[in-house]
Design a protein around this motif. Structure first.
Motif, PDB file in Angstrom:
ATOM      1  N   ILE A 265      37.143  49.973  46.874  1.00 19.79           N
ATOM      2  CA  ILE A 265      37.214  49.262  45.593  1.00 19.79           C
ATOM      3  C   ILE A 265      36.620  47.857  45.750  1.00 19.79           C
ATOM      4  CG2 ILE A 265      39.150  50.547  44.585  1.00 19.79           C
ATOM      5  CD1 ILE A 265      41.004  48.214  45.505  1.00 19.79           C
ATOM      6  N   VAL A 266      36.109  47.334  44.643  1.00 19.86           N
ATOM      7  CA  VAL A 266      35.499  46.005  44.626  1.00 19.86           C
ATOM      8  C   VAL A 266      36.375  45.074  43.801  1.00 19.86           C
ATOM      9  CG1 VAL A 266      33.500  44.654  43.871  1.00 19.86           C
ATOM     10  CG2 VAL A 266      33.168  46.933  44.870  1.00 19.86           C
ATOM     11  N   MET A 267      36.693  43.918  44.391  1.00 19.20           N
ATOM     12  CA  MET A 267      37.560  42.947  43.714  1.00 19.20           C
ATOM     13  C   MET A 267      36.856  41.589  43.602  1.00 19.20           C
ATOM     14  SD  MET A 267      41.103  43.873  45.734  1.00 19.20           S
ATOM     15  CE  MET A 267      42.200  43.406  44.419  1.00 19.20           C
ATOM     16  N   HIS A 268      37.285  40.805  42.639  1.00 22.33           N
ATOM     17  CA  HIS A 268      36.801  39.417  42.485  1.00 22.33           C
ATOM     18  C   HIS A 268      37.863  38.678  41.669  1.00 22.33           C
ATOM     19  CE1 HIS A 268      34.421  35.904  41.631  1.00 22.33           C
ATOM     20  NE2 HIS A 268      33.337  36.388  42.188  1.00 22.33           N
ATOM     21  N   ALA A 283      29.745  44.669  39.499  1.00 22.27           N
ATOM     22  CA  ALA A 283      30.905  44.088  38.804  1.00 22.27           C
ATOM     23  C   ALA A 283      31.344  44.965  37.627  1.00 22.27           C
ATOM     24  CB  ALA A 283      30.559  42.680  38.310  1.00 22.27           C
ATOM     25  N   ASP A 284      30.387  45.597  36.966  1.00 27.61           N
ATOM     26  CA  ASP A 284      30.698  46.393  35.777  1.00 27.61           C
ATOM     27  C   ASP A 284      30.788  47.889  36.057  1.00 27.61           C
ATOM     28  OD1 ASP A 284      30.621  44.021  34.350  1.00 27.61           O
ATOM     29  OD2 ASP A 284      28.485  44.213  33.895  1.00 27.61           O
ATOM     30  N   ASP A 285      30.752  48.274  37.335  1.00 26.24           N
ATOM     31  CA  ASP A 285      30.779  49.700  37.677  1.00 26.24           C
ATOM     32  C   ASP A 285      32.219  50.228  37.586  1.00 26.24           C
ATOM     33  OD1 ASP A 285      30.773  52.184  38.844  1.00 26.24           O
ATOM     34  OD2 ASP A 285      29.614  51.596  40.613  1.00 26.24           O
ATOM     35  N   PRO A 286      32.534  51.041  36.590  1.00 23.33           N
ATOM     36  CA  PRO A 286      33.920  51.481  36.419  1.00 23.33           C
ATOM     37  C   PRO A 286      34.440  52.340  37.572  1.00 23.33           C
ATOM     38  CG  PRO A 286      32.465  52.675  34.904  1.00 23.33           C
ATOM     39  CD  PRO A 286      31.624  51.641  35.600  1.00 23.33           C
ATOM     40  N   GLU A 287      33.522  52.903  38.359  1.00 18.33           N
ATOM     41  CA  GLU A 287      33.935  53.734  39.502  1.00 18.33           C
ATOM     42  C   GLU A 287      34.435  52.882  40.665  1.00 18.33           C
ATOM     43  OE1 GLU A 287      33.443  57.282  39.806  1.00 18.33           O
ATOM     44  OE2 GLU A 287      33.282  57.035  37.625  1.00 18.33           O
ATOM     45  N   ARG A 288      33.922  51.670  40.786  1.00 13.67           N
ATOM     46  CA  ARG A 288      34.221  50.871  41.970  1.00 13.67           C
ATOM     47  C   ARG A 288      34.960  49.575  41.676  1.00 13.67           C
ATOM     48  NH1 ARG A 288      30.842  52.987  45.896  1.00 13.67           N
ATOM     49  NH2 ARG A 288      32.459  52.258  47.299  1.00 13.67           N
ATOM     50  N   SER A 289      34.644  48.941  40.549  1.00 12.33           N
ATOM     51  CA  SER A 289      35.189  47.609  40.281  1.00 12.33           C
ATOM     52  C   SER A 289      36.592  47.687  39.680  1.00 12.33           C
ATOM     53  CB  SER A 289      34.250  46.874  39.319  1.00 12.33           C
ATOM     54  OG  SER A 289      34.899  45.724  38.817  1.00 12.33           O
ATOM     55  N   VAL A 290      37.514  46.896  40.236  1.00 12.37           N
ATOM     56  CA  VAL A 290      38.881  46.836  39.690  1.00 12.37           C
ATOM     57  C   VAL A 290      39.165  45.422  39.157  1.00 12.37           C
ATOM     58  CG1 VAL A 290      39.743  48.700  41.161  1.00 12.37           C
ATOM     59  CG2 VAL A 290      39.916  46.348  41.972  1.00 12.37           C
ATOM     60  N   ILE A 291      38.105  44.730  38.798  1.00 14.30           N
ATOM     61  CA  ILE A 291      38.232  43.323  38.407  1.00 14.30           C
ATOM     62  C   ILE A 291      39.085  43.161  37.134  1.00 14.30           C
ATOM     63  CG2 ILE A 291      36.886  41.277  37.707  1.00 14.30           C
ATOM     64  CD1 ILE A 291      34.656  42.368  39.670  1.00 14.30           C
ATOM     65  N   GLY A 292      38.903  44.067  36.179  1.00 16.12           N
ATOM     66  CA  GLY A 292      39.722  44.011  34.955  1.00 16.12           C
ATOM     67  C   GLY A 292      41.189  44.300  35.257  1.00 16.12           C
ATOM     68  N   GLU A 293      41.401  45.232  36.169  1.00 18.50           N
ATOM     69  CA  GLU A 293      42.775  45.585  36.542  1.00 18.50           C
ATOM     70  C   GLU A 293      43.475  44.414  37.248  1.00 18.50           C
ATOM     71  OE1 GLU A 293      42.783  49.631  37.933  1.00 18.50           O
ATOM     72  OE2 GLU A 293      44.527  49.188  39.197  1.00 18.50           O
TER      73      GLU A 293
END
Ligand code: NCD
Length: 317
Positions: A265-268, A283-293
């Motif tokens: 997973i990708v975080m920021h 950043a916008d890849d729903p498969e990898r990015s959990v930034i919104g979460e």
């Protein structure tokens, strides 16, 4: 005789991850789990903090952290007041401690503080009767960010131990990195930092992390890739050759991400510099990015912290 139950969090303030035990971390995350569900429901209100006053005292700009603490306090029924430096008498030369004394006289129960100097929040905590929560002090700590990152990781990976976590980028200026290195290390994960030598803090050896200067090598086999913002406002002089060159070597794109585990997973923590430390496509890849979460978990974690501190003070309803 009434028995006073032992508080789940045996602390008056939350100044850093450094003061917490693994059991404290687990207690906060478990409580936050309850609030994830509440925050997704139609009725998001509880009244455990009713009658209490929470002041958010921000000496440094913040969008998400301040909003997150404000929503958290309001959902638990506290009266929340936001105070930022630009509108206060700090600009007229009042010192931090004068401000603390003034606020203290108004009887707040919880004070959330962000300050540009490391250690300023701990100093303020000594001068007030309220519980103080550090919302980021200089390069020192940002405990609720590390806790919300931990909750995001635990939910996504099903555990918070024996994971390989790569923290990448501007570690030197990052209180987020510091709090995360302490928390993830304490929970027995393998922590790596990937950064140019100029962006490593001099005391990096203290954290028991593995250091890499090459993204491909540092990301190999990682379960979690945590990107950090290049904090230009804290830099005097040139720490990196150019933003373009930095992106080329240390910016996370899909090509570099392919070195991590396929389900990494990708975080920021935000705010992001797209095209500097992270490619917009990642950043916008729903498969990898959990930034919104991460942002979603932030509210739940802050509700848990506010409530556990109020319980420890005996003021929660
Ligand atoms: C971080 C901070 O302020 O330390 N942001 C945040 O709290 N969401 C990270 C940063 O500013 O880069």
């Amino acid at each position: 005789m009434t028995d006073t139950p032992t508080p789940r969090l045996p602390h008056r303030h939350l100044l850093g991850i450094e003061q917490l035990s693994p059991a404290d971390v687990t207690a906060i995350l478990d409580r936050a789990e309850d609030y994830v569900a509440l925050n997704r429901a139609r009725d998001k209100k509880k009244s455990t903090l009713r009658g209490l006053t929470q002041i958010n005292l921000f000496f440094e700009n913040s969008t998400r952290t301040q909003a997150s603490f404000e929503i958290a306090g309001k959902r638990l029924g506290a009266d929340v007041m936001n105070m930022s430096v630009r509108t206060s008498s700090m600009s007229k030369g009042e010192t931090l401690l004068d401000t603390a004394a003034t606020l203290n006289a108004m009887h707040p129960d919880l004070i959330v503080v962000r300050h540009q100097h490391s250690g300023a929040v701990a100093l303020l905590a000594q001068k007030v009767d309220a519980s103080v929560i550090n919302a980021g002090d200089g390069r020192h700590e940002h405990p609720t960010q590390a806790l919300l990152d931990a909750l995001t990781i635990r939910r996504r990976k099903g555990r918070l131990h024996r994971l390989t976590v790569a923290i990448c980028g501007d570690v030197a200026h990052s209180r987020v990195a510091r709090s995360n290195m302490i928390l993830l290390g304490m929970m027995e994960n393998r922590v790596r930092v990937v950064s140019p030598p100029t962006l490593l803090p001099p005391e990096i050896d203290r954290y028991g992390v593995e250091v890499f200067h090459d993204m491909e090598k540092g990301l190999e086999g990682a379960d979690v890739v945590m990107m950090l913002r290049l904090q230009q406002e804290r830099m005097e002089g040139a720490f990196v050759p150019s933003q373009r060159e930095y992106f080329h070597r240390f910016g996370l794109d899909h090509r570099k991400l392919a070195c991590a585990k396929p389900d990494a997973i990708v975080m920021h923590p935000g705010p992001m510099n797209r095209g500097v430390e992270i490619d917009a496509l990642v950043a916008d890849d729903p498969e990898r990015s959990v930034i919104g979460e991460q942002v979603e978990m932030g509210v739940a974690v802050r509700m848990a912290v506010l409530e556990l501190l109020a319980e420890a003070q005996g003021t929660a309803a």
